[in-house]
Scaffold this motif. Structure first.
Motif, PDB file in Angstrom:
ATOM      1  N   ASP A   1       7.125 -34.542  46.379  1.00  0.00           N
ATOM      2  CA  ASP A   1       6.702 -33.593  45.892  1.00  0.00           C
ATOM      3  C   ASP A   1       7.388 -32.281  46.086  1.00  0.00           C
ATOM      4  O   ASP A   1       7.063 -31.207  45.694  1.00  0.00           O
ATOM      5  CB  ASP A   1       5.278 -33.344  46.502  1.00  0.00           C
ATOM      6  CG  ASP A   1       4.335 -34.419  46.094  1.00  0.00           C
ATOM      7  OD1 ASP A   1       2.979 -34.572  46.817  1.00  0.00           O
ATOM      8  OD2 ASP A   1       4.390 -34.898  44.992  1.00  0.00           O
ATOM      9  N   ASP A   2       8.130 -32.483  47.001  1.00  0.00           N
ATOM     10  CA  ASP A   2       9.366 -31.289  47.455  1.00  0.00           C
ATOM     11  C   ASP A   2      10.374 -30.901  46.241  1.00  0.00           C
ATOM     12  O   ASP A   2      11.041 -29.853  46.209  1.00  0.00           O
ATOM     13  CB  ASP A   2      10.092 -31.478  48.668  1.00  0.00           C
ATOM     14  CG  ASP A   2       9.245 -31.600  49.840  1.00  0.00           C
ATOM     15  OD1 ASP A   2       9.667 -32.192  50.637  1.00  0.00           O
ATOM     16  OD2 ASP A   2       8.077 -30.826  49.794  1.00  0.00           O
ATOM     17  N   PHE A   3      10.356 -31.679  45.210  1.00  0.00           N
ATOM     18  CA  PHE A   3      11.095 -31.368  44.235  1.00  0.00           C
ATOM     19  C   PHE A   3      10.661 -31.532  42.779  1.00  0.00           C
ATOM     20  O   PHE A   3       9.618 -32.319  42.574  1.00  0.00           O
ATOM     21  CB  PHE A   3      12.249 -32.464  44.287  1.00  0.00           C
ATOM     22  CG  PHE A   3      13.245 -32.427  45.395  1.00  0.00           C
ATOM     23  CD1 PHE A   3      12.727 -33.370  46.436  1.00  0.00           C
ATOM     24  CD2 PHE A   3      14.139 -31.919  45.586  1.00  0.00           C
ATOM     25  CE1 PHE A   3      13.536 -33.146  47.649  1.00  0.00           C
ATOM     26  CE2 PHE A   3      14.918 -31.677  46.756  1.00  0.00           C
ATOM     27  CZ  PHE A   3      14.481 -32.279  48.048  1.00  0.00           C
ATOM     28  N   ARG A   4      11.231 -30.669  42.006  1.00  0.00           N
ATOM     29  CA  ARG A   4      10.500 -30.420  40.573  1.00  0.00           C
ATOM     30  C   ARG A   4      11.101 -31.345  39.442  1.00  0.00           C
ATOM     31  O   ARG A   4      10.600 -31.898  38.604  1.00  0.00           O
ATOM     32  CB  ARG A   4      10.659 -29.036  40.186  1.00  0.00           C
ATOM     33  CG  ARG A   4       9.937 -29.000  38.755  1.00  0.00           C
ATOM     34  CD  ARG A   4      10.030 -27.376  38.420  1.00  0.00           C
ATOM     35  NE  ARG A   4       9.629 -27.035  37.058  1.00  0.00           N
ATOM     36  CZ  ARG A   4       9.424 -26.091  36.427  1.00  0.00           C
ATOM     37  NH1 ARG A   4       9.838 -25.043  37.012  1.00  0.00           N
ATOM     38  NH2 ARG A   4       8.895 -25.996  35.355  1.00  0.00           N
ATOM     39  N   TYR A   5      12.577 -31.599  39.712  1.00  0.00           N
ATOM     40  CA  TYR A   5      13.385 -32.374  38.726  1.00  0.00           C
ATOM     41  C   TYR A   5      14.068 -33.547  39.276  1.00  0.00           C
ATOM     42  O   TYR A   5      14.218 -33.493  40.474  1.00  0.00           O
ATOM     43  CB  TYR A   5      14.735 -31.201  38.393  1.00  0.00           C
ATOM     44  CG  TYR A   5      14.394 -29.850  37.901  1.00  0.00           C
ATOM     45  CD1 TYR A   5      14.525 -28.784  38.803  1.00  0.00           C
ATOM     46  CD2 TYR A   5      13.542 -29.828  36.589  1.00  0.00           C
ATOM     47  CE1 TYR A   5      14.110 -27.604  38.215  1.00  0.00           C
ATOM     48  CE2 TYR A   5      13.262 -28.282  36.162  1.00  0.00           C
ATOM     49  CZ  TYR A   5      13.282 -27.379  36.994  1.00  0.00           C
ATOM     50  OH  TYR A   5      12.973 -26.179  36.638  1.00  0.00           O
TER      51      TYR A   5
END
Length: 127
Positions: free
Chosen positions: A112-116
């Motif tokens: 969840d800490d990353f978007r891509y």
């Protein structure tokens, strides 16, 4: 739209090395955090290493001293140099990124800490 494409995976014997690459297209706004995760069959995806736009790095204990994360901003590419590979390093390796923020101070980072995310590159280590 940011796209991440991993490459460099393969099958090597225990003790070998591989250099994984993650090519980014589109713009990831600074500050940013990028990371390598891996997921073995039947296991949770786990963070391996991360780096932020200031060059600060952090590693999982299981890979410290064996893996090195780096970036080439001119090429928009993230790398993971691996060495002294072990059978337990066998997994699909994923590149991840998020913009507008530095890496969280806590470890390990979560999905969840990353978007891509990239699609992954397979690493298989034989004993």
């Amino acid at each position: 739209q940011v796209q991440l494409v991993e490459s460099g995976g393969g099958s090597v014997q225990s003790g070998g090395s591989l250099r994984l690459s993650c090519s980014a297209s589109g713009y990831i706004y600074t500050p940013y955090c990028m990371a390598w995760f891996r997921q073995a069959p039947g296991k949770e995806r786990e963070a391996v290493a991360r780096i932020d736009s200031s060059g600060r790095t952090r590693y999982a204990d299981s890979v410290k001293g064996r893996f090195t994360i780096s970036q080439d901003n001119a090429k928009n590419t993230l790398y993971l140099q691996t060495s002294s590979l072990k059978p337990e390093d066998t997994a699909m390796y994923y590149c991840a990124a998020i913009g507008y923020r530095y890496c969280s101070a806590s470890w390990p980072p979560t999905r969840d800490d990353f978007r891509y995310w990239g699609q992954g590159t397979q690493v298989t280590i034989s004993s």
